[in-house]
Design a protein around this motif. Structure first.
Motif, PDB file in Angstrom:
ATOM      1  N   SER A 104     -56.127  56.057 -10.365  1.00 49.09           N
ATOM      2  CA  SER A 104     -56.726  57.245  -9.485  1.00 49.09           C
ATOM      3  C   SER A 104     -55.993  57.442  -8.219  1.00 49.09           C
ATOM      4  O   SER A 104     -56.408  58.031  -7.446  1.00 49.09           O
ATOM      5  N   GLY A 105     -54.658  57.317  -8.516  1.00 42.41           N
ATOM      6  CA  GLY A 105     -53.505  57.537  -7.194  1.00 42.41           C
ATOM      7  C   GLY A 105     -53.879  56.786  -6.209  1.00 42.41           C
ATOM      8  O   GLY A 105     -53.181  56.733  -5.135  1.00 42.41           O
ATOM      9  N   GLN A 106     -54.450  55.491  -6.662  1.00 42.40           N
ATOM     10  CA  GLN A 106     -54.708  54.564  -5.454  1.00 42.40           C
ATOM     11  C   GLN A 106     -54.232  53.011  -5.889  1.00 42.40           C
ATOM     12  O   GLN A 106     -54.865  52.078  -5.531  1.00 42.40           O
ATOM     13  N   GLY A 107     -53.156  53.119  -6.641  1.00 41.26           N
ATOM     14  CA  GLY A 107     -52.570  51.725  -7.076  1.00 41.26           C
ATOM     15  C   GLY A 107     -51.381  52.045  -8.225  1.00 41.26           C
ATOM     16  O   GLY A 107     -50.991  53.247  -8.370  1.00 41.26           O
ATOM     17  N   VAL A 108     -51.029  50.734  -8.688  1.00 39.48           N
ATOM     18  CA  VAL A 108     -49.647  51.094  -9.555  1.00 39.48           C
ATOM     19  C   VAL A 108     -50.126  50.442 -10.876  1.00 39.48           C
ATOM     20  O   VAL A 108     -50.888  49.279 -10.855  1.00 39.48           O
ATOM     21  N   CYS A 109     -49.999  51.167 -11.932  1.00 38.50           N
ATOM     22  CA  CYS A 109     -50.236  50.642 -13.118  1.00 38.50           C
ATOM     23  C   CYS A 109     -49.257  49.749 -13.765  1.00 38.50           C
ATOM     24  O   CYS A 109     -48.057  49.903 -13.864  1.00 38.50           O
ATOM     25  N   ASN A 110     -49.552  48.314 -14.177  1.00 39.78           N
ATOM     26  CA  ASN A 110     -48.746  47.474 -14.753  1.00 39.78           C
ATOM     27  C   ASN A 110     -48.609  47.837 -16.155  1.00 39.78           C
ATOM     28  O   ASN A 110     -49.817  47.661 -17.123  1.00 39.78           O
ATOM     29  N   ARG A 111     -47.581  48.384 -16.720  1.00 38.28           N
ATOM     30  CA  ARG A 111     -47.480  48.817 -18.045  1.00 38.28           C
ATOM     31  C   ARG A 111     -47.365  48.015 -19.086  1.00 38.28           C
ATOM     32  O   ARG A 111     -47.567  48.053 -20.168  1.00 38.28           O
ATOM     33  N   GLU A 112     -47.331  46.736 -18.717  1.00 41.83           N
ATOM     34  CA  GLU A 112     -47.062  45.759 -19.760  1.00 41.83           C
ATOM     35  C   GLU A 112     -48.587  45.209 -20.173  1.00 41.83           C
ATOM     36  O   GLU A 112     -48.944  45.123 -21.369  1.00 41.83           O
ATOM     37  N   LEU A 113     -49.488  45.185 -18.955  1.00 51.01           N
ATOM     38  CA  LEU A 113     -50.932  44.736 -19.267  1.00 51.01           C
ATOM     39  C   LEU A 113     -51.800  45.782 -19.485  1.00 51.01           C
ATOM     40  O   LEU A 113     -53.158  45.665 -19.986  1.00 51.01           O
ATOM     41  N   GLY A 114     -51.510  47.044 -18.862  1.00 56.11           N
ATOM     42  CA  GLY A 114     -52.249  48.281 -18.900  1.00 56.11           C
ATOM     43  C   GLY A 114     -53.460  47.941 -17.860  1.00 56.11           C
ATOM     44  O   GLY A 114     -54.554  48.383 -18.027  1.00 56.11           O
ATOM     45  N   GLN A 115     -53.070  47.125 -16.668  1.00 54.59           N
ATOM     46  CA  GLN A 115     -53.764  47.033 -15.539  1.00 54.59           C
ATOM     47  C   GLN A 115     -53.620  47.616 -14.061  1.00 54.59           C
ATOM     48  O   GLN A 115     -52.157  47.634 -14.106  1.00 54.59           O
ATOM     49  N   CYS A 116     -54.239  47.945 -13.560  1.00 53.11           N
ATOM     50  CA  CYS A 116     -53.851  48.652 -12.251  1.00 53.11           C
ATOM     51  C   CYS A 116     -53.716  47.547 -11.249  1.00 53.11           C
ATOM     52  O   CYS A 116     -54.425  46.533 -11.222  1.00 53.11           O
ATOM     53  N   ARG A 117     -52.923  47.819 -10.207  1.00 54.35           N
ATOM     54  CA  ARG A 117     -52.789  47.079  -9.044  1.00 54.35           C
ATOM     55  C   ARG A 117     -53.012  47.938  -7.852  1.00 54.35           C
ATOM     56  O   ARG A 117     -52.351  48.974  -7.331  1.00 54.35           O
ATOM     57  N   CYS A 118     -54.350  47.753  -7.397  1.00 55.61           N
ATOM     58  CA  CYS A 118     -54.931  48.509  -6.243  1.00 55.61           C
ATOM     59  C   CYS A 118     -54.348  48.157  -4.774  1.00 55.61           C
ATOM     60  O   CYS A 118     -54.192  47.318  -4.577  1.00 55.61           O
ATOM     61  N   PHE A 119     -54.109  49.370  -4.228  1.00 53.89           N
ATOM     62  CA  PHE A 119     -54.055  49.297  -2.653  1.00 53.89           C
ATOM     63  C   PHE A 119     -55.016  48.739  -1.905  1.00 53.89           C
ATOM     64  O   PHE A 119     -56.190  48.626  -2.594  1.00 53.89           O
ATOM     65  N   HIS A 120     -54.565  48.514  -0.757  1.00 54.39           N
ATOM     66  CA  HIS A 120     -55.581  47.977   0.138  1.00 54.39           C
ATOM     67  C   HIS A 120     -56.680  48.841   0.459  1.00 54.39           C
ATOM     68  O   HIS A 120     -56.673  50.148   0.631  1.00 54.39           O
ATOM     69  N   GLY A 121     -57.946  48.474   0.252  1.00 51.89           N
ATOM     70  CA  GLY A 121     -59.330  49.416   0.469  1.00 51.89           C
ATOM     71  C   GLY A 121     -59.796  49.691  -0.910  1.00 51.89           C
ATOM     72  O   GLY A 121     -60.999  50.682  -0.845  1.00 51.89           O
ATOM     73  N   PHE A 122     -59.016  49.540  -2.145  1.00 54.57           N
ATOM     74  CA  PHE A 122     -59.501  50.310  -3.372  1.00 54.57           C
ATOM     75  C   PHE A 122     -59.692  49.077  -4.465  1.00 54.57           C
ATOM     76  O   PHE A 122     -58.896  47.842  -4.295  1.00 54.57           O
ATOM     77  N   SER A 123     -60.472  49.136  -5.437  1.00 60.91           N
ATOM     78  CA  SER A 123     -60.508  48.099  -6.431  1.00 60.91           C
ATOM     79  C   SER A 123     -61.215  48.856  -7.600  1.00 60.91           C
ATOM     80  O   SER A 123     -61.447  50.206  -7.462  1.00 60.91           O
ATOM     81  N   GLY A 124     -61.484  47.763  -8.589  1.00 63.59           N
ATOM     82  CA  GLY A 124     -61.996  48.229  -9.992  1.00 63.59           C
ATOM     83  C   GLY A 124     -60.853  48.531 -10.886  1.00 63.59           C
ATOM     84  O   GLY A 124     -59.872  48.537 -10.458  1.00 63.59           O
ATOM     85  N   GLU A 125     -61.364  48.923 -12.047  1.00 61.77           N
ATOM     86  CA  GLU A 125     -60.627  48.652 -13.199  1.00 61.77           C
ATOM     87  C   GLU A 125     -59.405  50.339 -13.126  1.00 61.77           C
ATOM     88  O   GLU A 125     -58.529  49.793 -13.489  1.00 61.77           O
ATOM     89  N   GLY A 126     -59.860  51.242 -12.495  1.00 65.44           N
ATOM     90  CA  GLY A 126     -59.085  52.196 -12.038  1.00 65.44           C
ATOM     91  C   GLY A 126     -58.914  52.653 -10.647  1.00 65.44           C
ATOM     92  O   GLY A 126     -58.625  53.726 -10.254  1.00 65.44           O
ATOM     93  N   CYS A 127     -59.304  51.632  -9.770  1.00 66.95           N
ATOM     94  CA  CYS A 127     -58.623  51.660  -8.452  1.00 66.95           C
ATOM     95  C   CYS A 127     -59.600  52.890  -7.822  1.00 66.95           C
ATOM     96  O   CYS A 127     -59.418  53.348  -6.733  1.00 66.95           O
ATOM     97  N   SER A 128     -60.935  53.118  -8.294  1.00 68.24           N
ATOM     98  CA  SER A 128     -61.660  54.277  -7.990  1.00 68.24           C
ATOM     99  C   SER A 128     -62.921  53.734  -6.925  1.00 68.24           C
ATOM    100  O   SER A 128     -63.574  54.524  -6.474  1.00 68.24           O
ATOM    101  N   GLU A 129     -63.035  52.439  -6.870  1.00 68.26           N
ATOM    102  CA  GLU A 129     -64.044  51.970  -5.846  1.00 68.26           C
ATOM    103  C   GLU A 129     -63.372  51.795  -4.413  1.00 68.26           C
ATOM    104  O   GLU A 129     -62.509  50.956  -4.380  1.00 68.26           O
ATOM    105  N   ARG A 130     -64.250  52.268  -3.657  1.00 65.83           N
ATOM    106  CA  ARG A 130     -63.631  52.201  -2.165  1.00 65.83           C
ATOM    107  C   ARG A 130     -64.313  50.846  -1.567  1.00 65.83           C
ATOM    108  O   ARG A 130     -65.457  50.591  -1.729  1.00 65.83           O
ATOM    109  N   GLN A 131     -63.511  50.017  -0.999  1.00 64.84           N
ATOM    110  CA  GLN A 131     -63.925  48.765  -0.237  1.00 64.84           C
ATOM    111  C   GLN A 131     -64.211  49.079   1.316  1.00 64.84           C
ATOM    112  O   GLN A 131     -63.642  50.034   1.667  1.00 64.84           O
TER     113      GLN A 131
END
Length: 791
Positions: A125-152
């Motif tokens: 969601s433009g709010q994190g970096v995708c780990n291409r080995e695991l296919g998992q998002c690394r979300c920036f501060h204030g964002f969470s969820g599988e696709g970093c779409s949840e606002r904290q």
């Protein structure tokens, strides 16, 4: 296992080559916008021979050798101090022999590196970096969820109460505008400078000291909004102060207001500057507050890992020159998930876990005091300012591993696995980050830190297969804080611990820190276990970070000869409660500094008394000299005593060429289980303190010269030169010039901390009984005599 495709000499080979030509065009079209030359796709060897990234077992390599084995013990005899010298350092004999005969002759081997291509949900969601080995998002501060779409919602304050109308402390108990994505306090809209930070006591009333020269206290129940928001011309509030007028002394403002956040410079945070990120995002991303926002095709905590969407010509040096293996199942127009690349490397190989950002990036982002847990910040010219944070060693080593030719992306080929938890940031930020609550930890930072390491363990066991293969014996963890790995969770104790505090618990089997928040005695054994703080058979003490001192280096204080060292013994530091401004706790320094001062103090204590055995050529003082390094370099022997745990006195002594005198029973110093300390240091038992000076005067000139010479030979092993030069190269690339410190340190050529660390790992890989059962069949690039100790 990811291996290169094997071919046989037949007519089918030529048909396969034709197929590869077609596939290459697909790779050019879909994968590599700036594709390399066709040479990248040539086989590593002649096409009639198989290529295997893991090669055959080392035993097969041994069978092929027709040379008789070399007796390392005879070839590399120990000296009178029972040391064997390798690269100018006096090692313990069995270690020095193996390094001399094996580490020095190790050959490169072909390693298959895995280039990931997995995608992430909604591209994070433009709010994190995708780990291409695991296919998992690394979300920036204030964002969470599988696709970093949840606002904290990261509040600056806890809910208000009648007693605390602004809530109890989280970060600074913000009285202005709270940025809830980072829990940072700013002036906000309606002010002249809405993005100016409002840190700590700035927004609250101050109580005058109750006694002369006492400290002012903050009243967290009463806001001081006039000193933030007023527009009074002669005394405007912090959020409306014009920097030019303030610098010209035309206006007054509240003293407690200051600019402490990272990424800003100037008294009023008026100049945006570089933030501090791991490896500054390796040139493949933007450092946003401590978190690397990677460019397309790159990922990792420092944006150093290429995905299949990157251009091969931009790959880091530790992945080049690479020869690409095009997958068999690639169909025209299809999507490549992974690519394999063959790279020649020397062992030991280190796999670095790309942990979720809560263990690293989020600890760097949003720091409320820019100097916390980093070894550098940036000024108004974006020039590097090195910090005096002793805990900066953790960041320095981490960066060196990530940029090292010993790094591998292939866990199947790795010899060691590094788990990067930045505990130095956890502890320094325990009181200023909303996600680091100590509410369930009895106020103990040690307990909070243990929880983080346990969470990292849970993550790698759940997400990766590597831990269970060795019960963690090939894993490495870094505990940078004062009492090291004393509060490591029991689940990870099988691993190798990197620490600054080598307490074997042989004498001190409880927490020795004088600071209650770091005490680990109250942590239940169900969490901590019953392990010691340090096991010399598997762990390693690394030097603390010391600021790169250009003046000391250019003056060659480390090389000052014996005849210019007039002081017999020197120690300068806090001496405890008997002295003005001394630490009040009687347990400070395990009472060692206090005992030395009582005997040899050269400055008057609170009662106006000197040490009972004060001598003119002995300096033991709490008064910090303006020429501290010069004083060390003018001394023969220098004291190395503990503080709240480890201290940086060993590094101070070695880096200025002084013979360290160690007084701390049962505590290992840097490399002490690897180097032969008798060759360059002096150890004195705590009960021998009254006889300290007599012991030192008993050394003859020959022995003194011998030890001084060895200090001069190995001093660079206490310096994080590799990290310093990585920063110099980044500055040169970004700004086209280098600072004086870069020029001075680029002239050094001997092994530094990182080189020593790698040599220790290489020795342990083949000689450490702790991990012998982890032996697997790999091509190690070593001759047969290097395996004699492993059978």
């Amino acid at each position: 296992m990811f291996s290169i495709q094997k071919w046989k000499c037949s007519w089918s080979l030529f048909a396969a080559i034709a197929s590869i030509v077609a596939l290459v065009s697909v790779v050019h079209l879909f994968l590599f916008p700036l594709a390399p030359t066709f040479d990248y796709f040539k086989q590593v060897q002649n096409s009639c021979f198989p290529i295997n990234g893991s090669a055959e077992a080392a035993t097969d390599h041994v069978k092929e050798s027709l040379q008789p084995p070399v007796n390392l013990k005879q070839k590399f005899p120990a000296d009178l101090h029972k040391a064997v010298v390798y690269h100018h350092a006096p090692w313990k004999p069995e270690i020095g022999r193996w390094l001399s005969g094996c580490d020095s002759t190790a050959k490169e081997v072909n390693i298959v590196e895995k280039i990931g291509g997995n995608g992430c949900k909604n591209d994070c969601s433009g709010q994190g970096v995708c780990n291409r080995e695991l296919g998992q998002c690394r979300c920036f501060h204030g964002f969470s969820g599988e696709g970093c779409s949840e606002r904290q919602q990261l509040n600056c304050n806890y809910p208000a109460s009648p007693e605390l109308p602004y809530g109890r402390w989280v970060v600074s108990i913000c009285s202005a505008y709270c940025d809830t994505t980072r829990a940072m306090c700013f002036c906000g809209e309606g002010t002249k400078y809405p993005k100016r930070p409002v840190a700590e006591a700035c927004g609250f009333q101050m109580q005058l000291p109750s006694e002369p020269n006492g400290p002012k206290l903050t009243d967290w129940t009463k806001a001081d909004l006039d000193n933030i928001f007023t527009t009074n011309a002669s005394q405007p509030g912090w959020c409306n102060v014009d920097p030019a007028e303030a610098y010209a002394l035309k206006v007054n403002f509240k003293d407690e207001c200051d600019c402490k956040y990272d990424c800003f410079w100037g008294r009023f945070c008026e100049v945006p500057v570089l933030c501090s990120c791991i490896n500054q995002c390796s040139g493949h991303g933007h450092c946003r507050g401590g978190f690397c926002q990677c460019n397309s095709g790159w990922y990792g905590v420092d944006c150093s890992i290429p995905s299949v969407e990157s251009s091969v010509r931009d790959w880091p040096l530790w992945l080049r020159p690479a020869q690409i293996d095009v997958p068999d199942n690639l169909q025209f127009g299809g999507k490549v998930v992974n690519l394999n690349a063959v790279v020649k490397k020397k062992r030991p190989l280190i796999y670095v876990y790309d942990l979720p950002p809560g263990f690293n990036s989020l600890l760097l982002e949003g720091r409320h005091y820019r100097f916390e847990c980093v070894n550098r910040i940036y000024d108004n010219r974006n020039a590097t300012i090195w910090t005096e944070q002793l805990y900066g060693a953790q960041m320095a080593l981490y960066e060196s591993i990530l940029a090292s030719p010993y790094r591998t992306l292939n866990g199947e080929e790795a010899d060691f696995f590094f788990v990067p938890v930045l505990d130095s940031c956890i502890i320094t930020r325990a009181d200023d980050a909303p996600h680091l609550t100590m509410q369930d930890h009895m106020g103990l930072r040690s307990s909070l830190t243990l929880e983080f390491y346990k969470a990292a363990y849970d993550h790698i066991v759940e997400q990766y297969p590597f831990w269970n293969r060795s019960s963690g014996r090939d894993h490495i963890w870094f505990f940078a804080w004062d009492e090291g790995a004393c509060y490591a969770p029991r689940e990870i104790w099988n691993s190798m611990m990197l620490v600054h505090w080598g307490n074997t618990n042989s004498k001190h089997n409880h927490s020795t820190t004088a600071y209650w928040a770091d005490n680990w005695d109250k942590i239940p054994s169900s969490k901590r276990g019953t392990h010691p703080c340090f096991d010399p058979h598997k762990d390693l003490v690394l030097p603390a970070w010391k600021i790169p001192d250009v003046n000391s280096l250019s003056s060659k204080l480390w090389a000052r000869p014996r005849e210019k060292r007039k002081t017999l013994f020197f120690f300068n530091g806090n001496l405890g409660p008997a002295y003005p401004n001394g630490r009040p706790e009687s347990s400070y320094s395990m009472e060692i500094r206090q005992k030395v001062a009582e005997e040899f103090g050269s400055s008057p204590n609170k009662d106006g008394k000197l040490g009972k055995q004060h001598a003119e050529d002995v300096v033991v003082t709490p008064l910090r000299s303006e020429s501290y390094h010069e004083d060390l370099a003018s001394s023969i022997f220098c004291g190395v005593f503990p503080g709240d745990g480890w201290s940086g006195r060993m590094e101070d002594s070695i880096l200025q060429g002084c013979i360290p005198v160690i007084i701390q029973d049962g505590i290992f110093l840097p490399y002490e289980n690897m180097l032969n300390y008798d060759s360059f240091a002096v150890r004195i038992r705590e009960d021998e303190i009254p006889n300290l000076i007599n012991i030192l005067r008993a050394f003859n000139e020959t022995e003194i010269e011998f030890k001084l010479a060895n200090v001069r030979k190995l001093w660079q092993r206490f310096l994080y030169r590799d990290s310093i030069l990585l920063e110099a190269e980044r500055q040169k690339t970004a700004f086209g010039h280098v600072e004086d410190w870069a020029l001075e340190f680029s002239r050094l050529v001997e092994d530094d901390v990182f080189a020593t660390f790698v040599q220790v790992l290489h020795y342990k890989l083949h000689n450490d009984p702790w991990r012998q059962h982890s032996r697997v069949n790999k091509d190690f690039g070593l001759s047969r005599e290097c395996f004699t100790d492993t059978n």
